[in-house]
Design an enzyme around this catalytic site. Structure first.
Site, mmCIF file in Angstrom:
data_model
loop_
_atom_site.group_PDB
_atom_site.id
_atom_site.type_symbol
_atom_site.label_atom_id
_atom_site.label_comp_id
_atom_site.label_asym_id
_atom_site.label_seq_id
_atom_site.Cartn_x
_atom_site.Cartn_y
_atom_site.Cartn_z
ATOM 1 C CB THR A 1 -96.187 13.137 28.404
ATOM 2 O OG1 THR A 1 -95.189 14.168 28.341
ATOM 3 C CG2 THR A 1 -96.856 13.720 27.113
ATOM 4 N N GLY B 1 -91.219 8.888 30.320
ATOM 5 C CA GLY B 1 -91.463 9.843 31.751
ATOM 6 C C GLY B 1 -93.067 9.393 32.253
ATOM 7 N NE ARG C 1 -86.955 9.515 29.808
ATOM 8 C CZ ARG C 1 -88.287 9.914 29.528
ATOM 9 N NH1 ARG C 1 -88.726 9.904 28.148
ATOM 10 N NH2 ARG C 1 -88.607 10.968 30.220
ATOM 11 C CB VAL D 1 -107.214 -3.246 34.742
ATOM 12 C CG1 VAL D 1 -107.517 -4.452 35.743
ATOM 13 C CG2 VAL D 1 -105.748 -3.419 34.393
ATOM 14 C CG ASP E 1 -92.826 17.123 28.349
ATOM 15 O OD1 ASP E 1 -92.938 17.564 29.414
ATOM 16 O OD2 ASP E 1 -91.959 16.798 27.548
ATOM 17 C CG ASP F 1 -94.736 16.451 23.965
ATOM 18 O OD1 ASP F 1 -95.308 15.479 24.491
ATOM 19 O OD2 ASP F 1 -93.497 16.291 23.867
ATOM 20 N NE ARG G 1 -87.371 15.344 26.657
ATOM 21 C CZ ARG G 1 -87.500 14.114 26.832
ATOM 22 N NH1 ARG G 1 -86.244 13.356 27.034
ATOM 23 N NH2 ARG G 1 -88.535 13.519 26.673
ATOM 24 C CG ASP H 1 -92.004 11.897 20.604
ATOM 25 O OD1 ASP H 1 -91.198 11.296 20.604
ATOM 26 O OD2 ASP H 1 -92.750 12.522 19.886
ATOM 27 C CG HIS I 1 -92.048 40.213 42.632
ATOM 28 N ND1 HIS I 1 -92.992 40.867 43.433
ATOM 29 C CD2 HIS I 1 -92.745 39.336 41.917
ATOM 30 C CE1 HIS I 1 -94.255 40.454 43.482
ATOM 31 N NE2 HIS I 1 -94.239 39.472 42.301
HETATM 32 O O1 F6P Z 1 -91.202 13.560 28.875
HETATM 33 C C1 F6P Z 1 -91.256 14.431 30.163
HETATM 34 C C2 F6P Z 1 -90.148 14.920 30.810
HETATM 35 O O2 F6P Z 1 -90.636 15.102 32.076
HETATM 36 C C3 F6P Z 1 -89.506 15.767 30.183
HETATM 37 O O3 F6P Z 1 -90.303 17.404 30.407
HETATM 38 C C4 F6P Z 1 -88.246 15.999 30.660
HETATM 39 O O4 F6P Z 1 -87.362 16.627 29.862
HETATM 40 C C5 F6P Z 1 -87.980 14.447 30.670
HETATM 41 O O5 F6P Z 1 -89.165 13.889 30.745
HETATM 42 C C6 F6P Z 1 -86.956 14.185 31.809
HETATM 43 O O6 F6P Z 1 -86.641 12.594 31.607
HETATM 44 P P1 F6P Z 1 -85.912 11.671 32.689
HETATM 45 O O7 F6P Z 1 -86.768 11.861 33.582
HETATM 46 O O8 F6P Z 1 -85.852 10.483 31.790
HETATM 47 O O9 F6P Z 1 -84.703 12.665 32.963
#
Ligand code: F6P
Length: 319
Positions: free
Chosen positions: A125, A11, A72, A24, A127, A129, A171, A103, A215
């Site tokens: 990323t 991603g 990916r 670079v 995330d 993570d 995720r 990851d 709210h």
């Molecule tokens: O890994 C980053 C991320 O944005 C996650 O938060 C998300 O679940 C996933 O990629 C979505 O992946 P894709 O764009 O391949 O659907």
């Protein structure tokens, strides 16, 4: 080290371009030829590789996404695919590779390292993570994008006296939800790292209503369940007006923040230095504002750190 390759994979994340630029420019500064590998590990397998010049990374530091494009790649999870990748690197006489990503990208870099090819991982990323670094490139930008959305939703939530469920990315890790929830003043944060209790959440919502709250904002990390699923659970338990907002890929784009650009520049440059020092098989990171590096072979075995203190604080502040 005469030729260094660079690729982005998985991603995309805002700040990847700043990291590419750093790799670079740092390479050229030290007399090393930089090579772009386009479309992540798929491009590596297919030999989508081109030499880069100083000017090819001009005017990109402020741009989201990745000029190298990303993918990916299932094939690179196989030994056969990885060997094809090494073959391409040898064909272009590339001596070391910088892999920018999350990851899955680290797993690819680890595989190449195990095949004897010098690789350095740069964590990017949204995330946040990746073990071995307190921040990944892109997280700060995504956090601010989510915050801006929460602020907007708060306006309409308040006008209509509604409860909003905002589904954010993440995720396996809830950092986007956790940090945006705290900074956005959310009443409830639902993340994969912590159990939640619908009865308790409803109780808090009722108490808020009794106090005249207009709210409520609930942030749900996608790794727990979808916002719609969560809304269904809530509707079964309490009679309130609920709306769901799924932020989706909006979180992945946009101009990188100053923090992400600085981080990306420092990490990208350090990755080149490590290759120059003949230290392949490392993953760079930041720890208390110091650039560090760890063994890429076992970094992913370590757990992603859960900020329990922030989770507890958010509960205390959203009573
Ligand atoms: O890994 C980053 C991320 O944005 C996650 O938060 C998300 O679940 C996933 O990629 C979505 O992946 P894709 O764009 O391949 O659907």
């Amino acid at each position: 080290m005469k030729k260094i390759g660079v690729l982005t994979s998985g991603g995309d994340a805002p700040g990847m371009n700043a990291a590419i630029r750093a790799v670079v420019r740092k390479a050229i500064f030290h007399g090393i030829e930089p090579y772009a590998i386009y479309q992540g590990f798929s491009g590596l397998i297919n030999g989508n590789i081109k030499k880069l010049a100083l000017g090819s990374v001009g005017d990109i530091i402020q741009r989201g996404g990745t000029i190298l494009r990303s993918a990916r790649c299932e094939e690179f999870k196989t030994k056969e695919g990885q060997l094809k990748g090494v073959e391409q690197l040898k064909k272009f006489d590339i001596d070391g590779l910088v892999v920018i990503g999350g990851d899955g990208s680290y797993r690819g870099a680890k595989a190449l390292t195990e095949l004897g090819f010098p690789c350095v991982g740069v964590p990017a990323t949204i995330d946040n993570d990746i073990p071995g670094t307190s921040h990944t490139i892109g997280f700060d930008t995504a956090l601010n994008t989510v915050l801006s959305a929460i602020d907007n939703i708060r306006d309409t939530a308040s006008s209509h006296e509604r409860t909003f469920i905002i589904e954010v990315m993440g995720r396996g890790a809830g950092d986007i939800a956790l940090f945006s929830g705290l900074a956005g003043g959310a009443e409830t944060i639902v993340i994969p790292e912590a159990d939640f209790d619908i009865a308790d959440i409803c109780d808090r919502l009722r108490k808020g209503q009794e106090r005249g709250k207009k709210h409520s904002i609930i942030i749900v990390a996608e790794g727990v369940m979808s916002g719609t699923e969560f809304a269904a659970k809530l509707k079964n338990a309490i009679n309130i007006e609920i709306r769901v907002s799924v932020l989706g890929h909006i979180q992945r784009g946009g101009t990188p923040t100053g923090f992400d650009r600085v981080l990306a520049s420092r990490l990208g440059a350090r990755a080149v230095e490590l290759l120059m020092e003949d230290k392949g098989g490392r993953a760079v990171g930041i720890d208390q504002d110091v650039i560090v590096d760890n063994d890429i072979l076992n970094i992913l075995d370590q757990p992603h750190s859960f900020h329990e203190d922030i989770y507890t604080l958010s509960k205390e502040l959203s009573i």
